[in-house]
Scaffold this motif. Sequence first.
Motif, short mmCIF file in Angstrom:
data_model
loop_
_atom_site.label_atom_id
_atom_site.label_comp_id
_atom_site.label_asym_id
_atom_site.label_seq_id
_atom_site.Cartn_x
_atom_site.Cartn_y
_atom_site.Cartn_z
N TYR A 187 -59.73 17.74 14.63
CA TYR A 187 -59.84 16.54 14.03
C TYR A 187 -59.40 15.22 15.10
O TYR A 187 -60.22 14.25 15.30
N TYR A 217 -61.26 21.55 7.48
CA TYR A 217 -62.15 20.87 8.45
C TYR A 217 -62.75 19.55 7.66
O TYR A 217 -63.36 18.99 8.17
N LYS A 219 -61.50 16.71 6.75
CA LYS A 219 -61.64 15.38 7.02
C LYS A 219 -62.04 15.16 8.61
O LYS A 219 -62.58 14.00 8.79
N THR A 220 -62.42 16.33 9.45
CA THR A 220 -63.38 16.18 10.55
C THR A 220 -64.68 15.67 10.18
O THR A 220 -65.15 15.11 10.72
#
Length: 409
Positions: A187, A217, A219-220
């Motif tokens: 991130y 993952y 939020k990435t």
Amino acid sequence: MKIFSSAPEFDLENPDFNTSRHLANARMQAERRGLDKVLVVDVDAHHYETDNLLPIIDFIEDPVLRQSALNMYQYKGAASVIYDQPGMQDVGGRIHRYQYRKHENVDGLVGTERDIGQAMRWMDALAVDYACLFPTPMLFLGLHPQVDIEVNMAKAYNRWMVEEVLPRTDRLKSMLYLPFNDPQATYEMVKKYAGKKGVIGFMVVSTRYKPIHHNDYVKTYALLEEAGLPIAFHASYHWNDQLISQANKFITAHALGFTFFNALHCANWVTNAMPEKFPRLKVIWVESGLSWIPWLMQRLDHDYRMRSSECPGLKQLPSDYMRQMYYTTQPMEAVNNREALELTFKMINAETQLMYSSDYPHWDMDLPTVIWDLPFLSEQAKRRILGLNAVEVFNLDVSDRYPDLTAPR
């Protein structure tokens, strides 16, 4: 430089290796077909970061790991710094550029400038206008037993790429390496480099055991979607993988290894409704060829019709979502079965979803003519696959070489 063979009479020596001469036939093909007047964007090209590793080692932030990498580099050589495993990419030394290119004289250039100069030589030979550059030995880091090695190498390599390579030429781009074994570091990598000059997306090496649909993952993916940057899952093989290690020939390890991980991750991406959760996120599957895509489409559609209750988030058939994703050409199979290849192109909407890649300098590289010479494609379809699709996907500015060209919509 001498390449030793099984007997002295078969030894090879070429002290004056030159990429341009090495690719003379590629240049001839490009000239005969007029490809210098066709926009060509290479979405998957490589360099050997181990040819110029010391500047990257200098960027390793952890002082203990930096010193360890430096000592290992001096003692064992470049490849061992990252990860050693069996491999036969150079076919026992018979593909000469693997060794000769390390000693090529590139107009007297050294270090990073030499890397760039060598890239310009092969790009000009292939009639490639722009290339997305990936590392090579680092593609084994997904299964490295030490997560902090992947994280620190990714940080060092990406910083070197962004600070030393991309500012010096508009022709080289990169989807930066994501240290996917550490979700937080992944991130932070996107947050740090999104929007930097030449950064057209981010890349995850598929050869790993991390489920890409995991909540860690999310939020990435959301950050990438917001930034309008694609994520690419780059295939690789790993002969030490428990499944692939059953292969006793490199041909088997390569053929299955480069296909299996991307197929698995793609299936998980679809069945876990990631396209519905991130409908604007562009997803690219790199260097798996094309033959696996119709197979996976049919298998998933077949099972989904019987077990749709397991995928409540889906609003379409799995194959419909796969047709909205993007794929790179290399290595394009079925050269002796044009009917199968033509059907594959139809099944994946190749005219809008497929992007050319050479994979140079690897042994199974493809020239732009693999697309340009296909009889079942219109000229517009060829131009889209060779370059225009990439312009749209990556929002590339190509005005320096094609001032009157606009991306297809």
